[in-house]
Write a protein that holds these residues in place. Structure first.
Motif, mmCIF file in Angstrom:
data_model
loop_
_atom_site.group_PDB
_atom_site.id
_atom_site.type_symbol
_atom_site.label_atom_id
_atom_site.label_comp_id
_atom_site.label_asym_id
_atom_site.label_seq_id
_atom_site.Cartn_x
_atom_site.Cartn_y
_atom_site.Cartn_z
ATOM 1 N N HIS A 20 6.086 -2.668 6.233
ATOM 2 C CA HIS A 20 6.130 -2.952 4.793
ATOM 3 C C HIS A 20 7.554 -3.233 4.338
ATOM 4 C CE1 HIS A 20 2.055 -2.247 3.113
ATOM 5 N NE2 HIS A 20 1.881 -1.807 4.344
ATOM 6 N N GLU A 21 8.499 -2.507 4.882
ATOM 7 C CA GLU A 21 9.909 -2.716 4.529
ATOM 8 C C GLU A 21 10.347 -4.124 4.926
ATOM 9 O OE1 GLU A 21 13.282 -1.578 2.638
ATOM 10 O OE2 GLU A 21 11.672 -0.138 3.001
ATOM 11 N N MET A 22 9.977 -4.554 6.128
ATOM 12 C CA MET A 22 10.334 -5.894 6.581
ATOM 13 C C MET A 22 9.696 -6.971 5.711
ATOM 14 S SD MET A 22 10.476 -5.739 10.741
ATOM 15 C CE MET A 22 8.930 -4.909 10.993
ATOM 16 N N ALA A 23 8.533 -6.660 5.141
ATOM 17 C CA ALA A 23 7.839 -7.613 4.272
ATOM 18 C C ALA A 23 8.372 -7.560 2.839
ATOM 19 C CB ALA A 23 6.349 -7.334 4.279
ATOM 20 N N GLY A 24 9.328 -6.662 2.593
ATOM 21 C CA GLY A 24 9.895 -6.541 1.258
ATOM 22 C C GLY A 24 9.037 -5.729 0.308
ATOM 23 N N MET A 25 8.152 -4.913 0.868
ATOM 24 C CA MET A 25 7.251 -4.101 0.059
ATOM 25 C C MET A 25 7.292 -2.645 0.539
ATOM 26 S SD MET A 25 4.064 -6.854 0.054
ATOM 27 C CE MET A 25 2.955 -5.560 0.444
ATOM 28 N N PRO A 26 8.370 -1.930 0.243
ATOM 29 C CA PRO A 26 8.465 -0.549 0.721
ATOM 30 C C PRO A 26 7.315 0.307 0.192
ATOM 31 C CG PRO A 26 10.225 -1.045 -0.845
ATOM 32 C CD PRO A 26 9.496 -2.318 -0.594
ATOM 33 N N LEU A 27 6.922 1.288 0.989
ATOM 34 C CA LEU A 27 5.832 2.176 0.601
ATOM 35 C C LEU A 27 6.210 3.027 -0.606
ATOM 36 C CD1 LEU A 27 4.562 3.581 4.022
ATOM 37 C CD2 LEU A 27 3.611 1.701 2.694
ATOM 38 N N THR A 28 5.245 3.207 -1.490
ATOM 39 C CA THR A 28 5.405 4.156 -2.585
ATOM 40 C C THR A 28 4.923 5.515 -2.092
ATOM 41 O OG1 THR A 28 3.166 3.801 -3.429
ATOM 42 C CG2 THR A 28 4.906 2.334 -4.283
ATOM 43 N N GLU A 29 5.126 6.542 -2.897
ATOM 44 C CA GLU A 29 4.607 7.868 -2.532
ATOM 45 C C GLU A 29 3.088 7.828 -2.408
ATOM 46 O OE1 GLU A 29 6.050 11.098 -4.932
ATOM 47 O OE2 GLU A 29 8.130 10.440 -4.738
ATOM 48 N N ALA A 30 2.430 7.081 -3.296
ATOM 49 C CA ALA A 30 0.968 6.960 -3.244
ATOM 50 C C ALA A 30 0.530 6.246 -1.967
ATOM 51 C CB ALA A 30 0.449 6.226 -4.471
ATOM 52 N N ASP A 31 1.283 5.214 -1.566
ATOM 53 C CA ASP A 31 0.978 4.502 -0.323
ATOM 54 C C ASP A 31 1.099 5.450 0.869
ATOM 55 O OD1 ASP A 31 0.755 2.069 -1.755
ATOM 56 O OD2 ASP A 31 2.848 1.548 -1.354
ATOM 57 N N GLU A 32 2.170 6.215 0.882
ATOM 58 C CA GLU A 32 2.382 7.161 1.980
ATOM 59 C C GLU A 32 1.243 8.175 2.051
ATOM 60 O OE1 GLU A 32 5.408 10.704 3.302
ATOM 61 O OE2 GLU A 32 6.299 8.941 2.348
ATOM 62 N N ALA A 33 0.826 8.673 0.911
ATOM 63 C CA ALA A 33 -0.279 9.634 0.881
ATOM 64 C C ALA A 33 -1.563 9.001 1.417
ATOM 65 C CB ALA A 33 -0.491 10.156 -0.540
ATOM 66 N N ALA A 34 -1.803 7.746 1.061
ATOM 67 C CA ALA A 34 -2.997 7.047 1.551
ATOM 68 C C ALA A 34 -2.944 6.871 3.062
ATOM 69 C CB ALA A 34 -3.133 5.699 0.854
ATOM 70 N N VAL A 35 -1.779 6.480 3.577
ATOM 71 C CA VAL A 35 -1.623 6.317 5.023
ATOM 72 C C VAL A 35 -1.898 7.643 5.720
ATOM 73 C CG1 VAL A 35 0.014 5.843 6.900
ATOM 74 C CG2 VAL A 35 -0.018 4.379 4.858
ATOM 75 N N ARG A 36 -1.356 8.712 5.189
ATOM 76 C CA ARG A 36 -1.562 10.032 5.806
ATOM 77 C C ARG A 36 -3.037 10.419 5.801
ATOM 78 N NH1 ARG A 36 3.026 12.684 7.114
ATOM 79 N NH2 ARG A 36 4.952 11.988 6.124
ATOM 80 N N ARG A 37 -3.751 10.132 4.701
ATOM 81 C CA ARG A 37 -5.188 10.466 4.651
ATOM 82 C C ARG A 37 -5.963 9.701 5.718
ATOM 83 N NH1 ARG A 37 -4.137 10.393 -0.937
ATOM 84 N NH2 ARG A 37 -4.863 8.243 -1.151
ATOM 85 N N VAL A 38 -5.621 8.428 5.912
ATOM 86 C CA VAL A 38 -6.306 7.630 6.925
ATOM 87 C C VAL A 38 -5.964 8.141 8.323
ATOM 88 C CG1 VAL A 38 -6.506 5.327 7.956
ATOM 89 C CG2 VAL A 38 -6.485 5.588 5.462
ATOM 90 N N VAL A 39 -4.696 8.397 8.581
ATOM 91 C CA VAL A 39 -4.272 8.876 9.906
ATOM 92 C C VAL A 39 -4.949 10.203 10.245
ATOM 93 C CG1 VAL A 39 -2.294 9.764 11.219
ATOM 94 C CG2 VAL A 39 -2.075 7.654 9.904
ATOM 95 N N ARG A 40 -5.106 11.057 9.252
ATOM 96 C CA ARG A 40 -5.731 12.370 9.477
ATOM 97 C C ARG A 40 -7.251 12.294 9.575
ATOM 98 N NH1 ARG A 40 -2.044 15.200 4.849
ATOM 99 N NH2 ARG A 40 -0.135 15.299 6.083
ATOM 100 N N GLY A 41 -7.803 11.116 9.308
ATOM 101 C CA GLY A 41 -9.257 10.966 9.378
ATOM 102 C C GLY A 41 -9.973 11.490 8.146
ATOM 103 N N GLU A 42 -9.229 11.731 7.069
ATOM 104 C CA GLU A 42 -9.824 12.247 5.831
ATOM 105 C C GLU A 42 -10.530 11.146 5.057
ATOM 106 O OE1 GLU A 42 -6.483 13.930 3.811
ATOM 107 O OE2 GLU A 42 -6.164 15.457 5.341
#
Length: 59
Positions: A20-42
Motif C-alpha cells: 500500500h505504501e508503494m502504491a501511495g496509499m498507506p494503511l490507516t488504523e482501520a485498515d490495519e485492524a481489518a488486515v489483522r481480523r482477516v489474518v486471524r481468521g475472524e
C-alpha cells in the motif's frame, strides 16, 4: 481452499502495508485492524469489503 502460510501476523501486515505504501496509499488504523481480523481468521476479505461499503453508504 486457502494456502498454508508460515508468516507471522506481523510479517503479513508488513507485507500488506509495504504494498500500500508503494502504491501511495498507506494503511490507516482501520485498515490495519481489518488486515489483522482477516489474518486471524475472524473475518474474510469479502466481509471487510462489505463492511467498508456499508460504512460508505451510511454517510
Amino acid at each position: 481452499m486457502a494456502a498454508a502460510t508460515t508468516r507471522t501476523e506481523e510479517q503479513l501486515l508488513a507485507a500488506v502495508a509495504a504494498g500500500h505504501e508503494m502504491a501511495g496509499m498507506p494503511l490507516t488504523e482501520a485498515d490495519e485492524a481489518a488486515v489483522r481480523r482477516v489474518v486471524r481468521g475472524e473475518t474474510t476479505g469479502d466481509d471487510e469489503v462489505a463492511r467498508l461499503l456499508a460504512a460508505i453508504r451510511s454517510r
